[in-house]
Design a protein around this motif. Sequence first.
Motif, short mmCIF file in Angstrom:
data_model
loop_
_atom_site.label_atom_id
_atom_site.label_comp_id
_atom_site.label_asym_id
_atom_site.label_seq_id
_atom_site.Cartn_x
_atom_site.Cartn_y
_atom_site.Cartn_z
N ASP A 5 0.73 -1.33 0.08
CA ASP A 5 0.14 -0.07 -0.20
C ASP A 5 0.93 1.15 0.10
OD1 ASP A 5 -1.49 2.04 1.26
OD2 ASP A 5 -3.29 0.53 0.93
N GLU A 6 0.44 2.22 -0.77
CA GLU A 6 1.37 3.45 -0.94
C GLU A 6 1.44 4.20 0.42
OE1 GLU A 6 1.33 7.79 -3.15
OE2 GLU A 6 0.04 6.26 -3.90
N ALA A 7 0.55 4.11 1.44
CA ALA A 7 0.65 4.40 2.53
C ALA A 7 1.86 4.19 3.41
CB ALA A 7 -0.71 4.53 3.47
N VAL A 8 2.17 2.74 3.37
CA VAL A 8 3.20 2.36 3.83
C VAL A 8 4.58 2.76 3.47
CG1 VAL A 8 4.56 -0.05 4.10
CG2 VAL A 8 1.96 0.13 3.96
N LEU A 9 4.86 3.26 2.18
CA LEU A 9 5.90 3.61 1.60
C LEU A 9 6.14 5.01 2.28
CD1 LEU A 9 5.39 2.89 -2.05
CD2 LEU A 9 6.83 1.56 -0.09
N LEU A 54 -2.79 5.23 -3.32
CA LEU A 54 -3.68 5.95 -2.65
C LEU A 54 -5.13 6.30 -3.06
CD1 LEU A 54 -1.45 8.40 -0.53
CD2 LEU A 54 -2.36 6.43 0.19
N ASP A 55 -5.24 6.41 -4.46
CA ASP A 55 -6.56 6.74 -4.80
C ASP A 55 -6.96 5.45 -5.36
OD1 ASP A 55 -4.90 6.18 -7.15
OD2 ASP A 55 -5.14 8.03 -8.24
N ALA A 56 -6.59 4.27 -5.04
CA ALA A 56 -7.10 2.98 -5.68
C ALA A 56 -8.92 2.96 -5.56
CB ALA A 56 -6.76 1.78 -4.87
N GLY A 57 -9.27 3.72 -4.46
CA GLY A 57 -10.76 3.45 -4.45
C GLY A 57 -11.59 4.71 -4.74
N LYS A 58 -11.04 5.61 -5.28
CA LYS A 58 -11.70 6.86 -5.63
C LYS A 58 -12.84 6.41 -6.84
CE LYS A 58 -9.20 8.68 -9.57
NZ LYS A 58 -8.03 9.78 -9.87
N TYR A 59 -12.95 5.16 -7.47
CA TYR A 59 -14.16 5.13 -8.30
C TYR A 59 -15.14 4.09 -7.78
CZ TYR A 59 -10.89 7.56 -11.57
OH TYR A 59 -10.11 8.31 -12.10
N GLY A 60 -15.11 3.93 -6.27
CA GLY A 60 -16.00 3.22 -5.72
C GLY A 60 -15.49 1.73 -5.33
N GLU A 61 -14.46 1.34 -5.88
CA GLU A 61 -14.22 -0.31 -5.48
C GLU A 61 -12.59 -0.13 -5.00
OE1 GLU A 61 -14.03 -2.59 -8.95
OE2 GLU A 61 -16.11 -2.71 -9.16
N TYR A 62 -12.81 -0.76 -3.64
CA TYR A 62 -11.34 -0.96 -3.09
C TYR A 62 -11.14 -2.24 -2.47
CZ TYR A 62 -7.53 -0.18 0.21
OH TYR A 62 -6.39 -0.02 0.85
N ALA A 63 -10.25 -3.12 -3.15
CA ALA A 63 -10.16 -4.34 -2.67
C ALA A 63 -9.41 -4.67 -1.55
CB ALA A 63 -9.91 -5.40 -3.58
N GLY A 64 -8.66 -3.61 -1.06
CA GLY A 64 -7.64 -3.82 0.01
C GLY A 64 -8.02 -3.35 1.53
N ASP A 65 -9.35 -3.34 1.57
CA ASP A 65 -9.89 -3.04 2.85
C ASP A 65 -9.83 -3.69 4.06
OD1 ASP A 65 -11.84 -4.42 1.75
OD2 ASP A 65 -13.30 -3.45 2.66
N SER A 102 -5.26 -5.88 -9.68
CA SER A 102 -5.63 -5.39 -10.60
C SER A 102 -5.85 -3.80 -10.36
CB SER A 102 -7.13 -5.86 -11.04
OG SER A 102 -7.93 -5.46 -10.27
N GLN A 103 -5.93 -3.37 -9.38
CA GLN A 103 -5.98 -2.14 -8.84
C GLN A 103 -4.70 -1.28 -8.53
OE1 GLN A 103 -8.62 -2.13 -5.46
NE2 GLN A 103 -10.67 -2.28 -6.85
N ALA A 104 -3.68 -2.17 -8.50
CA ALA A 104 -2.44 -1.82 -8.25
C ALA A 104 -1.56 -1.13 -9.63
CB ALA A 104 -1.40 -2.79 -7.68
N LEU A 105 -0.71 -0.42 -9.23
CA LEU A 105 0.30 0.22 -10.36
C LEU A 105 0.89 -0.95 -10.95
CD1 LEU A 105 1.75 3.53 -8.34
CD2 LEU A 105 -0.48 3.45 -10.35
N GLY A 106 1.45 -0.83 -12.09
CA GLY A 106 2.25 -1.85 -12.70
C GLY A 106 3.98 -1.87 -12.23
N PRO A 107 4.50 -2.87 -12.63
CA PRO A 107 5.99 -2.87 -11.96
C PRO A 107 6.71 -1.81 -12.20
CG PRO A 107 5.16 -5.02 -12.76
CD PRO A 107 4.25 -4.11 -13.39
N ARG A 108 6.67 -1.17 -13.34
CA ARG A 108 7.61 -0.33 -13.81
C ARG A 108 6.88 1.10 -13.00
NH1 ARG A 108 12.63 0.95 -14.78
NH2 ARG A 108 12.12 2.41 -13.16
N GLU A 109 5.63 1.43 -12.95
CA GLU A 109 5.10 2.53 -12.67
C GLU A 109 5.27 2.42 -10.95
OE1 GLU A 109 3.09 1.75 -16.16
OE2 GLU A 109 3.50 0.46 -14.55
#
Length: 278
Positions: free
Chosen positions: A165-169, A202-213, A258-265
């Motif tokens: 999770d980006e918050a961890v970083l 951090l914005d993974a849930g802004k479209y109404g779906e967040y699987a990491g809750d 599926s909601q995470a950034l890709g490896p390069r990003e």
Amino acid sequence: MASSENKETASPTARMIADVARALRIQRGWTQEQEGREIGYSAAAISAMETCAQPASDAMLVELERVLGKGTGVFLTAQRYMRMERLPEQFQDYALLEEAAVSLQLFATNVIHGLFQTEAYARALIGGSYPPLSDDRVEDLVQLRMVRAALFDRDPLPMIEVIIDEAVLRRVIGSEEIMREQLLHLVECARRRNVTLLVLPLDAGKYGEYAGDRGSMNLLETPEHEHLVYLEPQDESILISDPAKVSIYAQRYAKIRSQALGPRESLDLIMRLAGVKE
């Protein structure tokens, strides 16, 4: 420090090693002082090991293997199990599974996953935990955590994927300097052939779906290709083997992925947070 209390609380492995080492010493006709000279320890240290007042350290077990084990591997095998017994009780079963895993899929929501922690980060994290631990116990747990990283180079190589999770970083543990070192270590880990590192933004849930809750999880595949899930909420240990339940966690993990950034990003983000210019 050697103590009578240690004699009462010594683990089964420590007692077994004490008995085997004593038997092999007597078989060779050595006194404790003679054995101590052979392995570089005092007679008092040998006595403490044989009575479990001070169980053998990793370093002593290496020397016992060299001098008494003679290639049998008995003391080095014991070293592995003694390390496990020094881990928190709720983690011991999982630690053995992790060590032998064919693949790991990890999701970390609060802190950097233990496999990926630097020594300084681990020391700050464990040393600042509650309830407080003694300095000796903190150092012991830090070193045990560092030993786990041997998994990255094990033969055969396990496939390891971690979603952080980006918050961890962004959560500073210890100090800014410790955190920057930790971020740079993640970059190094991400460049390993058998490691995939992804960041859940951090914005993974802004479209109404967040699987990491629902928090962190470890998905593990054993050498027998059994799939397990390990959870550790509030120092409790939950190991799930039921295929139907494991399937649900695997599906949830896939959705998080599926909601995470890709490896390069993900790597670019970590490098920016570490202040590294491309």
